[in-house]
Design a protein around this motif. Structure first.
Motif, PDB file in Angstrom:
ATOM      1  N   UNK A  66       0.814  -1.217   0.000  1.00  7.80           N
ATOM      2  CA  UNK A  66       0.000   0.000   0.000  1.00  7.80           C
ATOM      3  C   UNK A  66       0.854   1.277   0.000  1.00  7.80           C
ATOM      4  N   UNK A  67       2.106   1.194   0.438  1.00  4.64           N
ATOM      5  CA  UNK A  67       2.962   2.389   0.438  1.00  4.64           C
ATOM      6  C   UNK A  67       3.273   2.849  -0.983  1.00  4.64           C
ATOM      7  N   UNK A  68       3.210   1.929  -1.941  1.00  5.86           N
ATOM      8  CA  UNK A  68       3.530   2.264  -3.333  1.00  5.86           C
ATOM      9  C   UNK A  68       2.424   1.774  -4.272  1.00  5.86           C
ATOM     10  N   UNK A  69       1.180   1.952  -3.863  1.00  4.17           N
ATOM     11  CA  UNK A  69       0.046   1.425  -4.637  1.00  4.17           C
ATOM     12  C   UNK A  69       0.012   1.994  -6.053  1.00  4.17           C
ATOM     13  N   UNK A  70       0.260   3.289  -6.233  1.00  2.84           N
ATOM     14  CA  UNK A  70       0.193   3.882  -7.573  1.00  2.84           C
ATOM     15  C   UNK A  70       1.236   3.231  -8.479  1.00  2.84           C
ATOM     16  N   UNK A  71       2.480   3.110  -8.003  1.00  4.21           N
ATOM     17  CA  UNK A  71       3.524   2.492  -8.818  1.00  4.21           C
ATOM     18  C   UNK A  71       3.230   1.015  -9.073  1.00  4.21           C
ATOM     19  N   UNK A  72       2.576   0.373  -8.130  1.00  7.16           N
ATOM     20  CA  UNK A  72       2.200  -1.025  -8.289  1.00  7.16           C
ATOM     21  C   UNK A  72       1.158  -1.164  -9.410  1.00  7.16           C
ATOM     22  N   UNK A  73       0.178  -0.265  -9.432  1.00  4.30           N
ATOM     23  CA  UNK A  73      -0.824  -0.260 -10.501  1.00  4.30           C
ATOM     24  C   UNK A  73      -0.150   0.041 -11.841  1.00  4.30           C
ATOM     25  N   UNK A  74       0.761   1.000 -11.844  1.00  9.08           N
ATOM     26  CA  UNK A  74       1.479   1.344 -13.080  1.00  9.08           C
ATOM     27  C   UNK A  74       2.272   0.138 -13.574  1.00  9.08           C
ATOM     28  N   UNK A  75       2.961  -0.552 -12.668  1.00  9.31           N
ATOM     29  CA  UNK A  75       3.764  -1.713 -13.075  1.00  9.31           C
ATOM     30  C   UNK A  75       2.900  -2.779 -13.745  1.00  9.31           C
ATOM     31  N   UNK A  76       1.694  -2.970 -13.239  1.00  8.11           N
ATOM     32  CA  UNK A  76       0.837  -4.032 -13.765  1.00  8.11           C
ATOM     33  C   UNK A  76       0.087  -3.648 -15.037  1.00  8.11           C
ATOM     34  N   UNK A  77      -0.010  -2.356 -15.341  1.00  7.19           N
ATOM     35  CA  UNK A  77      -0.909  -1.918 -16.402  1.00  7.19           C
ATOM     36  C   UNK A  77      -0.288  -0.970 -17.422  1.00  7.19           C
ATOM     37  N   UNK A  78       1.015  -0.845 -17.416  1.00  5.63           N
ATOM     38  CA  UNK A  78       1.674   0.144 -18.270  1.00  5.63           C
ATOM     39  C   UNK A  78       1.722  -0.248 -19.740  1.00  5.63           C
ATOM     40  N   UNK A  79       1.469   0.752 -20.559  1.00  4.63           N
ATOM     41  CA  UNK A  79       1.754   0.696 -21.991  1.00  4.63           C
ATOM     42  C   UNK A  79       2.858   1.717 -22.210  1.00  4.63           C
ATOM     43  N   UNK A  80       3.876   1.349 -22.940  1.00  2.02           N
ATOM     44  CA  UNK A  80       4.933   2.318 -23.242  1.00  2.02           C
ATOM     45  C   UNK A  80       4.544   3.095 -24.484  1.00  2.02           C
ATOM     46  N   UNK A  81       4.671   4.421 -24.393  1.00  4.72           N
ATOM     47  CA  UNK A  81       4.369   5.277 -25.530  1.00  4.72           C
ATOM     48  C   UNK A  81       5.533   6.226 -25.761  1.00  4.72           C
ATOM     49  N   UNK A  82       5.752   6.545 -27.018  1.00  2.00           N
ATOM     50  CA  UNK A  82       6.813   7.469 -27.402  1.00  2.00           C
ATOM     51  C   UNK A  82       6.209   8.868 -27.504  1.00  2.00           C
ATOM     52  N   UNK A  83       6.760   9.813 -26.749  1.00  2.00           N
ATOM     53  CA  UNK A  83       6.336  11.209 -26.817  1.00  2.00           C
ATOM     54  C   UNK A  83       7.542  12.020 -27.260  1.00  2.00           C
ATOM     55  N   UNK A  84       7.516  12.427 -28.508  1.00  2.00           N
ATOM     56  CA  UNK A  84       8.605  13.218 -29.100  1.00  2.00           C
ATOM     57  C   UNK A  84       9.968  12.558 -28.880  1.00  2.00           C
ATOM     58  N   UNK A  85      10.025  11.258 -29.124  1.00  2.00           N
ATOM     59  CA  UNK A  85      11.274  10.522 -29.038  1.00  2.00           C
ATOM     60  C   UNK A  85      11.678  10.086 -27.644  1.00  2.00           C
ATOM     61  N   UNK A  86      10.820  10.305 -26.658  1.00  2.00           N
ATOM     62  CA  UNK A  86      11.127   9.938 -25.279  1.00  2.00           C
ATOM     63  C   UNK A  86      10.089   8.913 -24.801  1.00  2.00           C
ATOM     64  N   UNK A  87      10.567   7.823 -24.238  1.00  2.00           N
ATOM     65  CA  UNK A  87       9.700   6.767 -23.747  1.00  2.00           C
ATOM     66  C   UNK A  87       8.970   7.216 -22.480  1.00  2.00           C
ATOM     67  N   UNK A  88       7.656   7.032 -22.461  1.00  2.00           N
ATOM     68  CA  UNK A  88       6.830   7.355 -21.301  1.00  2.00           C
ATOM     69  C   UNK A  88       5.988   6.130 -20.927  1.00  2.00           C
ATOM     70  N   UNK A  89       5.508   6.134 -19.700  1.00  2.00           N
ATOM     71  CA  UNK A  89       4.606   5.111 -19.210  1.00  2.00           C
ATOM     72  C   UNK A  89       3.190   5.666 -19.303  1.00  2.00           C
TER      73      UNK A  89
END
Length: 132
Positions: free
Chosen positions: A93-116
């Motif tokens: 629970x201390x890192x719930x947001x990052x835990x959700x991001x880890x499980x559900x991330x799509x990588x997208x390119x924004x102007x040549x830079x990788x984003x989550x």
């Protein structure tokens, strides 16, 4: 990014196409199931991300969590609830947001830079959140 919501609406972006529904699947969590027969090239989803972040390495895990939590708290209530109801991997629970991001991330390119990016609707597609 296009900031004109009517441009998105005209292309039926961020609108429920009625092609799927989020359904509890025993032993698997909530998944996306077709709500009608689909044909080749039918649009299933077309959404903008609820969360988009550059994964930097300068912040500590807890500092990153604080910033990401602040971002999620700014979302409209339904979007925030959809995000927070996504699956997670570790259950800390201390890192719930990052835990959700880890499980559900799509990588997208924004102007040549990788984003989550997190698309709550698209995250319901059948996938392995933590493949081994």
């Amino acid at each position: 990014m296009d900031e004109d919501p009517s441009a998105l609406a005209a292309q039926h972006i961020n609108t429920d196409p009625g092609t799927w529904q989020a359904t509890p699947i025993p032993g698997k969590g909530i998944g996306m199931l077709a709500s009608k027969p689909l044909n080749f090239k039918d649009r299933v989803t077309a959404y903008t991300p609820a969360f988009l972040a550059y994964l930097e390495t300068e912040l500590s895990t807890l500092d990153r969590e604080a910033w990401w939590k602040l971002a999620i708290e700014q979302l409209p209530e339904k979007t925030k609830a959809d995000f927070m109801n996504l699956t997670y991997v570790f259950g800390d629970m201390r890192i719930r947001i990052q835990d959700i991001v880890k499980a559900n991330t799509f990588q997208v390119d924004v102007e040549g830079v990788n984003h989550l990016a997190i698309f709550p609707e698209t995250s319901r597609l059948n996938h392995a959140c933590n493949p081994k």
